[in-house]
Design a protein around this motif. Structure first.
Motif, mmCIF file in Angstrom:
data_model
loop_
_atom_site.group_PDB
_atom_site.id
_atom_site.type_symbol
_atom_site.label_atom_id
_atom_site.label_comp_id
_atom_site.label_asym_id
_atom_site.label_seq_id
_atom_site.Cartn_x
_atom_site.Cartn_y
_atom_site.Cartn_z
ATOM 1 N N MET A 153 129.808 49.929 -29.525
ATOM 2 C CA MET A 153 129.797 49.869 -28.045
ATOM 3 C C MET A 153 130.907 48.835 -27.421
ATOM 4 N N ALA A 154 131.405 49.300 -26.470
ATOM 5 C CA ALA A 154 132.629 48.252 -26.064
ATOM 6 C C ALA A 154 131.927 46.919 -25.534
ATOM 7 N N SER A 155 132.916 45.923 -25.607
ATOM 8 C CA SER A 155 132.540 44.771 -24.917
ATOM 9 C C SER A 155 132.757 44.631 -23.440
ATOM 10 N N GLY A 156 131.802 43.755 -22.795
ATOM 11 C CA GLY A 156 132.143 43.711 -21.207
ATOM 12 C C GLY A 156 133.545 43.378 -20.759
ATOM 13 N N GLY A 157 134.381 42.533 -21.608
ATOM 14 C CA GLY A 157 135.744 42.450 -21.429
ATOM 15 C C GLY A 157 136.570 43.446 -21.509
ATOM 16 N N SER A 158 136.383 44.423 -22.627
ATOM 17 C CA SER A 158 137.418 45.554 -22.708
ATOM 18 C C SER A 158 136.765 46.519 -21.672
ATOM 19 N N PHE A 159 135.552 46.849 -21.378
ATOM 20 C CA PHE A 159 135.229 47.601 -20.452
ATOM 21 C C PHE A 159 135.714 47.332 -19.134
ATOM 22 N N LEU A 160 135.610 46.011 -18.564
ATOM 23 C CA LEU A 160 136.292 45.557 -17.387
ATOM 24 C C LEU A 160 137.767 46.031 -17.105
ATOM 25 N N SER A 161 138.488 45.581 -18.482
ATOM 26 C CA SER A 161 139.867 45.853 -18.283
ATOM 27 C C SER A 161 140.134 47.233 -18.483
ATOM 28 N N TRP A 162 139.604 48.322 -18.867
ATOM 29 C CA TRP A 162 139.594 49.619 -18.841
ATOM 30 C C TRP A 162 139.509 50.060 -17.407
ATOM 31 N N LEU A 163 138.329 49.467 -16.720
ATOM 32 C CA LEU A 163 138.122 49.862 -15.360
ATOM 33 C C LEU A 163 139.022 49.443 -14.404
ATOM 34 N N ILE A 164 139.788 48.406 -14.607
ATOM 35 C CA ILE A 164 140.885 47.900 -13.707
ATOM 36 C C ILE A 164 142.104 49.135 -14.116
ATOM 37 N N PHE A 165 142.393 49.243 -15.274
ATOM 38 C CA PHE A 165 143.414 50.042 -15.563
ATOM 39 C C PHE A 165 143.117 51.619 -15.236
ATOM 40 N N VAL A 166 141.872 51.976 -15.008
ATOM 41 C CA VAL A 166 141.739 53.274 -14.325
ATOM 42 C C VAL A 166 142.070 53.088 -12.855
ATOM 43 N N PHE A 167 141.611 52.103 -12.545
ATOM 44 C CA PHE A 167 141.768 51.735 -10.728
ATOM 45 C C PHE A 167 143.312 51.613 -10.391
ATOM 46 N N VAL A 168 143.895 51.109 -10.940
ATOM 47 C CA VAL A 168 145.409 50.883 -10.682
ATOM 48 C C VAL A 168 145.885 52.229 -11.151
ATOM 49 N N GLY A 169 145.669 52.776 -12.053
ATOM 50 C CA GLY A 169 146.189 54.267 -12.088
ATOM 51 C C GLY A 169 145.897 55.222 -11.052
ATOM 52 N N ILE A 170 144.641 55.293 -10.547
ATOM 53 C CA ILE A 170 144.208 56.031 -9.321
ATOM 54 C C ILE A 170 145.238 55.616 -8.122
ATOM 55 N N LEU A 171 145.262 54.314 -7.988
ATOM 56 C CA LEU A 171 145.966 53.777 -6.791
ATOM 57 C C LEU A 171 147.448 54.063 -6.822
ATOM 58 N N GLY A 172 148.180 54.277 -8.005
ATOM 59 C CA GLY A 172 149.470 55.099 -8.344
ATOM 60 C C GLY A 172 149.602 56.306 -7.823
ATOM 61 N N PHE A 173 148.655 57.261 -7.751
ATOM 62 C CA PHE A 173 148.663 58.393 -7.401
ATOM 63 C C PHE A 173 148.595 58.701 -6.069
ATOM 64 N N ILE A 174 147.915 57.738 -5.291
ATOM 65 C CA ILE A 174 147.758 57.776 -3.837
ATOM 66 C C ILE A 174 149.164 57.573 -3.129
ATOM 67 N N SER A 175 149.616 58.433 -2.372
ATOM 68 C CA SER A 175 150.847 58.030 -1.643
ATOM 69 C C SER A 175 150.473 57.652 -0.267
ATOM 70 N N PHE A 176 151.224 56.257 -0.139
ATOM 71 C CA PHE A 176 150.711 55.803 1.295
ATOM 72 C C PHE A 176 152.055 56.473 2.226
ATOM 73 N N PRO A 177 151.502 56.725 3.441
ATOM 74 C CA PRO A 177 152.613 57.361 4.430
ATOM 75 C C PRO A 177 153.511 56.236 4.858
ATOM 76 N N ALA A 178 154.870 56.764 4.691
ATOM 77 C CA ALA A 178 155.863 55.856 5.139
ATOM 78 C C ALA A 178 155.898 56.027 6.730
#
Length: 87
Positions: A1-26
């Motif tokens: 089982m993953a520790s709380g710190g690695s789960f949090l870093s994985w969650l942040i990584f996924v969140f930043v990855g999803i934001l990268g795919f969202i295009s903000f209109p210019a």
């Protein structure tokens, strides 16, 4: 089982990855140009020939715009005859 710190870093990584795919209109811009149409005499091979210029240049200036921009071009005709401009 993953520790709380690695789960949090994985969650942040996924969140930043999803934001990268969202295009903000210019935001669309308004581009304004002034075209002064004039006839200039140009010498080529020892022969003078009148040509129509835009802002003293032939060919005329390049228009730089992006998709969804609004283009406003004010044309002033200083030539002695009627003109039409096409894009």
């Amino acid at each position: 089982m993953a520790s709380g710190g690695s789960f949090l870093s994985w969650l942040i990584f996924v969140f930043v990855g999803i934001l990268g795919f969202i295009s903000f209109p210019a935001e669309a811009a308004v581009k304004k140009y002034q075209f002064d149409i004039q006839v200039k005499n140009v010498s080529r091979l020892c022969h003078a020939k009148p040509i129509v210029t835009v802002n003293g240049r032939f060919p005329g200036p390049t228009i730089y715009v992006r998709e969804d921009d609004r283009v406003m071009i004010n044309v002033t005709n200083y030539a002695q005859y009627n003109m039409s401009i096409h894009w």
